[in-house]
Design a protein around this motif. Sequence first.
Motif, mmCIF file in Angstrom:
data_model
loop_
_atom_site.group_PDB
_atom_site.id
_atom_site.type_symbol
_atom_site.label_atom_id
_atom_site.label_comp_id
_atom_site.label_asym_id
_atom_site.label_seq_id
_atom_site.Cartn_x
_atom_site.Cartn_y
_atom_site.Cartn_z
ATOM 1 N N ASP A 182 -14.041 19.051 12.474
ATOM 2 C CA ASP A 182 -13.407 18.575 11.237
ATOM 3 C C ASP A 182 -11.894 18.553 11.426
ATOM 4 O O ASP A 182 -11.372 18.976 12.474
ATOM 5 N N PHE A 183 -11.228 18.037 10.390
ATOM 6 C CA PHE A 183 -9.769 18.001 10.390
ATOM 7 C C PHE A 183 -9.240 18.668 9.128
ATOM 8 O O PHE A 183 -9.881 18.645 8.074
ATOM 9 N N ILE A 185 -6.458 18.083 6.504
ATOM 10 C CA ILE A 185 -5.636 16.949 6.095
ATOM 11 C C ILE A 185 -4.858 17.307 4.831
ATOM 12 O O ILE A 185 -5.430 17.815 3.864
ATOM 13 N N ALA A 190 -3.110 14.396 9.066
ATOM 14 C CA ALA A 190 -3.888 15.480 9.667
ATOM 15 C C ALA A 190 -2.921 16.507 10.214
ATOM 16 O O ALA A 190 -1.965 16.159 10.925
ATOM 17 N N ARG A 219 -15.102 12.001 8.898
ATOM 18 C CA ARG A 219 -14.258 13.041 8.301
ATOM 19 C C ARG A 219 -12.870 12.505 7.985
ATOM 20 O O ARG A 219 -12.152 13.072 7.167
ATOM 21 N N LEU A 220 -12.508 11.399 8.654
ATOM 22 C CA LEU A 220 -11.216 10.753 8.384
ATOM 23 C C LEU A 220 -11.348 9.626 7.360
ATOM 24 O O LEU A 220 -10.382 8.928 7.078
ATOM 25 N N VAL A 322 -5.893 4.958 11.865
ATOM 26 C CA VAL A 322 -6.743 5.109 10.686
ATOM 27 C C VAL A 322 -5.862 4.974 9.449
ATOM 28 O O VAL A 322 -4.867 5.698 9.294
ATOM 29 N N ARG A 324 -6.078 5.798 6.306
ATOM 30 C CA ARG A 324 -5.945 6.876 5.323
ATOM 31 C C ARG A 324 -5.167 8.078 5.846
ATOM 32 O O ARG A 324 -4.780 8.946 5.063
ATOM 33 N N THR A 325 -4.984 8.157 7.128
ATOM 34 C CA THR A 325 -4.234 9.271 7.709
ATOM 35 C C THR A 325 -3.235 8.694 8.702
ATOM 36 O O THR A 325 -3.613 8.148 9.726
ATOM 37 N N CYS A 328 -3.495 9.559 12.641
ATOM 38 C CA CYS A 328 -4.782 9.609 13.332
ATOM 39 C C CYS A 328 -5.148 8.224 13.867
ATOM 40 O O CYS A 328 -4.928 7.212 13.206
#
Length: 373
Positions: A182-183, A185, A190, A219-220, A322, A324-325, A328
């Motif tokens: 997992d990360f 965030i 992250a 998870r991301l 990615v 949303r992050t 990442c």
Amino acid sequence: MDDCLIIGGGVIGLSLAYELAGHALRVRVVDQQQPARAASWAGAGMLPPGSDAEGADPVQRLSALSVRLYREWSQELFEATGIDNGYKPCGAIYIARDDATRERQASLFNAWCAGDIDVTPVDASLLRELEPSLLPTSGPTPTTSHLVAAESQVRNPRHLKALLAGCRRRGVQIEGGMPVHDFEIRDGRATAALTPTGRIVAGNFCLTAGAWSVPLASRLGIEIDVRPVRGQICLVATERPRLQRIVNEGPRYLVPRGDGLVLVGSTEEDVGFDCRTTVGRVQGLLKFAASLVPELADAELQRSWAGLRPASRDGLPYLGRVARTENCYVAAGHFRHGLRMAPATARVIGQLMRHEACAVELTPFCPERHIRV
């Protein structure tokens, strides 16, 4: 704190680590298994040419960049580590004995020709001159044969060994048996990867774990549709080299190593995460080899193995940041092109992380191009 944590220690992850460390970044690579031992190690090392001509598709553009980088990296790695990765511009013969294979090859040849890559038709007389042992005696005779002089090869295990050594010389930390589950965030970034032994803090994170990247991608907040496709390969040995060039026929091939060894591959099997070899498939590969080079019927079968290639829904890898992050990235789903595209993938992902213009347009490879979780 590391500048980048790379999750997945195959040829994509190690190539990215090598590239980033070459720009004086602090890099760590973790793998849930042993680095440099999965699909990257199991492949055949074929490096077909690519094209960056106007109108070339994204795969061709990445391949063209990789071809240029392989020449540089192979020499660079040898000078730094003393390990010869077996890079060799050997050329390839493409054979078709059925309509489906001929049609598949035609689209590829058209792309190459559009990019000024020579694809030379070969008649039976020239074929015997180029490869005297390549004379099928059973089954359909070739309806078409072509020479692609620009194709190269590299010996996968040697290249991975050189990459491992090259990364370590550049200060990359490489850890096996270290799964990430997992990360952590915060505020769209992250801050750490979570492992069974604790947190790993880094400035950037990149998923390069092939088909094993899927749970972590979720998870991301994204869905990458990557599934494992088993490919079985055999290694046979002859007293003297029988072929000078790679021989391709559809998804199957013969790759001569120059020392009497010949790789025979490869199957494509949707069997999940099952990495076994099977009698029927191995027998099929050996029969294919003997149908093209009759002398291989008497070759010694040294070993067989299988790798799990990460195949995406649309045949393109997922490459990019990615959404949303902001720190990442994903580089996964290369299917049969992982080794072929590794240097170019490393270059463009490295450019993204350094906020530089990318050498190849990455929009077609967008990690969010499929359904979001």
